[in-house]
Enzyme design. Structure first.
Site, PDB file in Angstrom:
ATOM      1  CB  ALA A 162       2.498  -1.391   8.188  1.00 40.59           C
ATOM      2  CG  HIS A 168      -8.084  -2.435   4.366  1.00 34.85           C
ATOM      3  ND1 HIS A 168      -6.878  -2.718   4.967  1.00 34.85           N
ATOM      4  CD2 HIS A 168      -8.369  -3.511   3.577  1.00 34.85           C
ATOM      5  CE1 HIS A 168      -6.447  -3.911   4.567  1.00 34.85           C
ATOM      6  NE2 HIS A 168      -7.336  -4.417   3.719  1.00 34.85           N
ATOM      7  NE  ARG A 218      -4.494  -4.034  -0.127  1.00 34.90           N
ATOM      8  CZ  ARG A 218      -3.772  -4.114   0.990  1.00 34.90           C
ATOM      9  NH1 ARG A 218      -4.185  -4.866   1.991  1.00 34.90           N
ATOM     10  NH2 ARG A 218      -2.643  -3.445   1.113  1.00 34.90           N
ATOM     11  CG  ASP A 242      -9.980  -0.767   8.843  1.00 35.10           C
ATOM     12  OD1 ASP A 242      -9.249  -0.327   7.933  1.00 35.10           O
ATOM     13  OD2 ASP A 242      -9.651  -1.722   9.577  1.00 35.10           O
ATOM     14  NE  ARG A 293      -1.973  -8.686   5.954  1.00 33.22           N
ATOM     15  CZ  ARG A 293      -2.812  -8.001   6.727  1.00 33.22           C
ATOM     16  NH1 ARG A 293      -3.320  -6.859   6.294  1.00 33.22           N
ATOM     17  NH2 ARG A 293      -3.150  -8.434   7.920  1.00 33.22           N
ATOM     18  CG  ASN A 341      -0.318   0.151   2.514  1.00 34.04           C
ATOM     19  OD1 ASN A 341       0.392   1.134   2.713  1.00 34.04           O
ATOM     20  ND2 ASN A 341      -0.520  -0.778   3.442  1.00 34.04           N
ATOM     21  CB  CYS A 379      -5.370  -1.833  11.236  1.00 36.71           C
ATOM     22  SG  CYS A 379      -5.850  -0.575  10.091  1.00 36.71           S
TER      23      CYS A 379
HETATM   24  N1  ARG Z   1       0.228  -3.507   5.686  1.00 39.13           N
HETATM   25  C1  ARG Z   1      -1.111  -3.984   5.859  1.00 39.13           C
HETATM   26  C2  ARG Z   1      -1.760  -4.205   4.497  1.00 39.13           C
HETATM   27  O1  ARG Z   1      -1.465  -3.469   3.597  1.00 39.13           O
HETATM   28  C3  ARG Z   1      -1.897  -3.033   6.689  1.00 39.13           C
HETATM   29  C4  ARG Z   1      -3.282  -3.508   6.989  1.00 39.13           C
HETATM   30  C5  ARG Z   1      -4.094  -2.520   7.746  1.00 39.13           C
HETATM   31  N2  ARG Z   1      -5.338  -3.102   8.142  1.00 39.13           N
HETATM   32  C6  ARG Z   1      -6.536  -2.498   8.071  1.00 39.13           C
HETATM   33  N3  ARG Z   1      -7.542  -3.131   8.563  1.00 39.13           N
HETATM   34  N4  ARG Z   1      -6.698  -1.361   7.460  1.00 39.13           N
HETATM   35  O2  ARG Z   1      -2.545  -5.100   4.305  1.00 39.13           O
END
Ligand code: ARG
Length: 286
Positions: A254, A166, A137, A168, A90, A22, A260
């Site tokens: 991150a 995301h 995503r 959230d 992931r 990201n 998160c």
């Molecule tokens: N580095 C992670 C990703 O890109 C961060 C995730 C953050 N999570 C969230 N629920 N926004 O997936």
């Protein structure tokens, strides 16, 4: 006595910026492990101080983003719809989340293999409606399956800004009918349906959105965010909430912050299904 809120977290033992999936992430801006550990502990302390019970998942070497348990699954009563991560980096987290959830009393559901879905990071109840972020995503098509599984109204919202990848990161239900949001992260249609379905929307500024103001953990009237969101905190106080800040700069590297780093296991306070008596008992009491 009602059961205390339950939240799943994963300690940052193996957290780090090891890849870039990201726009917040850069391997040239690594995180500091000790500072990350302190920030994570402080967040945990505030969550427990707000009355929630924190369950911890064992971290796994080589899975640095496993700290972001919001992406483990989406919880609905005793059902957990497991994530299918878009990025291969992931995907290795999935079996670990699956094991923990099934060992802890959840009925784990999986979507078809070709549907990306990133759990509570992208799917959040406000009242009886599931708001569902897609494009960056999760897939819009995944939500047809989610709606069928849960038999609930799902409103897909296209996420149009790559920093708010995301749901959230740009939307946070506070209680039925009331949520925080960052309007520019949505298209015209998204802003329109949000306005129609959530009567009280609290907008955040560009600057506070970039401090992850929307990425808040809501426990009753307590709302925990990263530092640097004074305007939002002022608005929350005037509505009778108790906003609390804690530095989460290491996790912003991150692309994550308070929300998160958590997964609400007994359902978010804003989810109407919670009050309809469907909430599962904590493990060992079923
Ligand atoms: N580095 C992670 C990703 O890109 C961060 C995730 C953050 N999570 C969230 N629920 N926004 O997936």
């Amino acid at each position: 006595m009602p059961h205390p809120p339950r939240i799943l977290m994963c300690p940052p033992d193996y957290y780090g910026i090891q890849y870039e999936i990201n726009p917040w992430m850069s391997r040239r801006r690594p995180s500091d492990p000790e500072s990350a550990a302190r920030q994570w502990q402080a967040l945990r302390g505030l969550i427990e101080g707000a009355g929630a019970a924190v369950a911890c998942l064992d971290p796994v070497p080589g899975l640095p983003d496993m700290v972001f348990t919001a992406n483990a699954a989406m919880i609905f009563s005793d059902q957990a719809i497991l994530s299918r991560f878009r990025h291969p980096q992931r995907q290795g987290e999935e079996p670990h989340f699956q094991r923990w959830l099934s060992e802890n009393g959840f009925q784990v559901e999986r979507l078809a293999e070709d549907l990306f879905f990133e759990g509570a990071g992208d799917a959040l109840f406000c009242g009886d409606t599931l708001f569902a972020g897609y494009r960056i995503r999760s897939d819009a098509r995944a939500y047809e399956a989610v709606g069928d599984l849960l038999a609930c109204r799902v409103i897909p919202l296209e996420l149009v800004q790559k920093h708010f990848y995301h749901l959230d990161t740009c939307f946070c239900p506070l209680e039925p009918g009331r949520a925080i949001y960052y309007p520019p992260a949505f298209d015209h249609y998204g802003r329109h349906v949000l306005g129609e379905l959530v009567p009280e929307l609290i907008p955040v500024s560009d600057d506070e959105a970039r401090h992850f103001a929307c990425n808040a953990v809501v426990i009753g009237r307590t709302v925990v965010t990263n530092t640097g969101c004074p305007e939002l905190h002022g608005k929350l106080r005037s509505l009778g909430f108790n906003p609390v800040e804690t530095p989460l700069s290491e996790f912003l590297r991150a692309g994550g912050a308070a929300k998160c780093l958590t997964l609400r296991l007994d359902g978010e306070d804003a989810a109407a299904w919670k009050t309809s008596g469907m909430s599962p008992l904590p493990p060992g009491e079923g």
